[in-house]
Design a protein around this motif. Sequence first.
Motif, PDB file in Angstrom:
ATOM      1  N   ASN A   6       1.748   3.773   2.051  1.00 16.09           N
ATOM      2  CA  ASN A   6       0.972   4.595   3.258  1.00 16.09           C
ATOM      3  C   ASN A   6       1.589   4.059   4.451  1.00 16.09           C
ATOM      4  O   ASN A   6       0.730   3.853   5.502  1.00 16.09           O
ATOM      5  N   GLY A   7       2.688   3.360   4.491  1.00 14.22           N
ATOM      6  CA  GLY A   7       3.513   3.208   5.840  1.00 14.22           C
ATOM      7  C   GLY A   7       3.407   1.720   6.530  1.00 14.22           C
ATOM      8  O   GLY A   7       3.408   1.696   7.635  1.00 14.22           O
ATOM      9  N   VAL A  37      -1.400  -4.153  -5.023  1.00 15.81           N
ATOM     10  CA  VAL A  37      -1.569  -3.410  -3.736  1.00 15.81           C
ATOM     11  C   VAL A  37      -0.464  -3.393  -3.026  1.00 15.81           C
ATOM     12  O   VAL A  37      -0.440  -2.245  -2.225  1.00 15.81           O
ATOM     13  N   GLY A  38       0.617  -4.067  -3.123  1.00 16.71           N
ATOM     14  CA  GLY A  38       1.741  -4.131  -2.481  1.00 16.71           C
ATOM     15  C   GLY A  38       2.568  -2.830  -2.239  1.00 16.71           C
ATOM     16  O   GLY A  38       2.519  -2.252  -1.071  1.00 16.71           O
ATOM     17  N   PRO A  39       2.517  -2.044  -3.515  1.00 18.13           N
ATOM     18  CA  PRO A  39       3.509  -0.768  -3.713  1.00 18.13           C
ATOM     19  C   PRO A  39       2.564   0.191  -2.612  1.00 18.13           C
ATOM     20  O   PRO A  39       3.086   1.158  -2.143  1.00 18.13           O
ATOM     21  N   SER A  40       1.264   0.331  -2.908  1.00 18.10           N
ATOM     22  CA  SER A  40       0.206   1.294  -2.241  1.00 18.10           C
ATOM     23  C   SER A  40       0.410   1.159  -0.635  1.00 18.10           C
ATOM     24  O   SER A  40       0.389   2.227   0.068  1.00 18.10           O
ATOM     25  N   LEU A  41       0.324  -0.135  -0.348  1.00 18.26           N
ATOM     26  CA  LEU A  41       0.425  -0.311   1.112  1.00 18.26           C
ATOM     27  C   LEU A  41       1.823   0.149   1.525  1.00 18.26           C
ATOM     28  O   LEU A  41       1.738   0.741   2.792  1.00 18.26           O
ATOM     29  N   GLU A  42       2.997  -0.210   1.003  1.00 11.05           N
ATOM     30  CA  GLU A  42       4.213   0.093   1.483  1.00 11.05           C
ATOM     31  C   GLU A  42       4.136   1.791   1.344  1.00 11.05           C
ATOM     32  O   GLU A  42       4.633   2.474   2.282  1.00 11.05           O
ATOM     33  N   TYR A  97       4.220  -6.853   7.672  1.00 10.63           N
ATOM     34  CA  TYR A  97       2.861  -6.885   7.747  1.00 10.63           C
ATOM     35  C   TYR A  97       2.054  -7.260   6.381  1.00 10.63           C
ATOM     36  O   TYR A  97       1.154  -7.833   6.044  1.00 10.63           O
ATOM     37  N   ILE A  98       2.494  -6.733   5.312  1.00  9.48           N
ATOM     38  CA  ILE A  98       2.118  -6.657   3.896  1.00  9.48           C
ATOM     39  C   ILE A  98       2.037  -8.137   3.627  1.00  9.48           C
ATOM     40  O   ILE A  98       1.214  -8.945   2.997  1.00  9.48           O
ATOM     41  N   PHE A 124       0.324   1.760  11.451  1.00  5.11           N
ATOM     42  CA  PHE A 124       0.908   2.310  10.326  1.00  5.11           C
ATOM     43  C   PHE A 124       0.149   3.176   9.493  1.00  5.11           C
ATOM     44  O   PHE A 124       1.011   4.125   8.971  1.00  5.11           O
ATOM     45  N   GLU A 125      -1.098   3.084   9.632  1.00  6.67           N
ATOM     46  CA  GLU A 125      -1.836   4.138   8.671  1.00  6.67           C
ATOM     47  C   GLU A 125      -2.196   5.641   9.332  1.00  6.67           C
ATOM     48  O   GLU A 125      -2.421   5.662  10.332  1.00  6.67           O
ATOM     49  N   THR A 126      -1.543   6.519   8.441  1.00  2.00           N
ATOM     50  CA  THR A 126      -1.796   7.715   8.784  1.00  2.00           C
ATOM     51  C   THR A 126      -3.133   8.274   8.727  1.00  2.00           C
ATOM     52  O   THR A 126      -3.652   8.033   7.605  1.00  2.00           O
TER      53      THR A 126
END
Lengths: 432, 182
Positions: A130-131, A123-128, A136-137, A197-199
């Motif tokens: 997505n801003g 999940v880490g790379p996707s979270l990053e 926070y991650i 963070f999230e757009t």
Amino acid sequence: MTTLLIFLGLFFGLCLLLRVPAVIAMGIGAAAAFAYNGFPTSQMSQALYNQLDSLPFLAIPMFIFAGAIMEQGQISDALIKWIQFFIGRFRGSLGLVTIFASAAFGVITGSAMATISAIGRIVGPSLEKNGYSKSYIGALLASSGFLGIMIPPSIPGIMFASASGEKTSEVWISTIGAGLLFVVLFSIVNYFKVGRFETKKEVQRLTPSKYVRTALVTTWSTLPAIIMPIIIFGGIYSGVFTPTEAGAVSCVYGLAYIILRIIIRRSNTTAKVLMQSAIAAALSTGTVVILASFANAAGRVITLAGVSTAMTQFITTNIDNPYIYLLLVNIIYLFVGTFLEVNCAILILVPLLLPPARALGIDPIHFGAITLVNLSVGNLTPPFAQGIFMASKVVGVSFVEIVSEIWPFLIVALLIIAVVTYFPLLSLFLVR
Amino acid sequence: MNKNNLLNVAKMLMKLNKLIYTIETYLLAIMVYALVAVLFINVLFRFVFFIPSAWADELARFTFVWLVFLGASAAMYNWQHIDINLIDTILKKLIKGNEILYNKVLNAVKKFAVISTIAYLTYLFVVYGQYLRKVIKLGTQSMFLGVGMVVPMSAIYVCTALMLFHAVCYLIIPEHIRKQEG
């Protein structure tokens, strides 16, 4: 009491200040306490063996191995995709996916560190992307990781059952309520935190028939992971097999799944990989379960010297209110949980703290839930939080940066500890 | 002995250390699969064929004792046992900015940890050996498999010796040879 001081003094001194491995520090402490009391060393040797000659502990390598096999089958990727399909449209959905996937992955591994590493990696790379900020991650992963201990099967749960003489299946059930509460409250924290963070996403509208079809396809590819808890809990609670046998059955199930994957999908999992998974499971078992063996030697000398009885008498004479005792227990657990490994803390503290709790009328299963929740949260409390260290390694961000983001999760965790402590029903409604 | 000879001895010792580790890991993998098979057969016997299989429980327990201690021994090869690095954090704060001193103190602490481990394992090897001799003298047999109890109980003795060997190698073999050969 001198016996206890000798043991604890040597154990903590060697372990904390001189980096002696926990198992060796425990052994030295126990040997010194035996020598001080003049008890025969054959008692110590006998205690080392007797602890392991029991079936409940056998569940540990089985569940670790089952988790490793399912990992090889890339089941965590499938789980994440499945959860994402159903909750992907909500605000902060990727954060939610991390929380839900950590809880679901706990069913397979039962270990906080394994959960942080496995979920973080995917999940880490996707979270990053997505801003989400790295700090926070890290905080989200560290906080969600210990849900693996709350949701059974849990290895610390087996350790508590062994240290207390209670049924593993009942100890496992006692933390489900707390685990679900963590999921809900962490999701709320995530909802309010991620706005930064999230757009706003383009939501793909699906027709009802396409939605159902896609849901079925996603569910089908995750089915092996969904069936696994059904086998484990269905088997245990219908009386077909013991928790240990459930571990073996889930290993056979996992192996069958891998073989089918090799045949149907031509996956590249080889015998060598399966061999390595078995070795990794055995090494984890060796480093964790050996603690129980040495803790039993320490427990033997503490019992022979009458420390438990003296401590129970002392506590019951001075504290007559169980709630005040539980407050004291919470403080001890949270403090110890910051620097001591969960299993190690259970094996040392439960034999000392449980007898007074029983004398004060506290249900041992409720005490088990308090123990597991507290020591899990200990993974999050700075300055020596293991969960944060692990998350910082996985995400590649400093410990201090994660700490700056972890406070909301920590406040929620402390709130849940209070709820678990003072509302026994949350832990006992499925057991009693 | 000159320096080259010492290095050769260290290399040979590391090779032996690695060989023992490799054998341990193969045995561990076999034991894990054996445990899965025995426990699964136990369920099958009880619920499909309605045959009680106490022997399977006993076999699983005995294999497990060996698995735990052999796993602990293999973990000693890479110094993988659970330890707490609290002292690293404390030292970092105490000796701010002096990297050389920090590393020196930390190395001394680590050496002390390895020496304490070796001392304790030697003690355990002696004490458990005495206990095991008593077990052999008594000749106690297991209830269902009929094997001497010395079979599962000797796991602690044998694996303590192996752990001791790994720990001694960890102490005396220079790090660059450990990395090169290991």
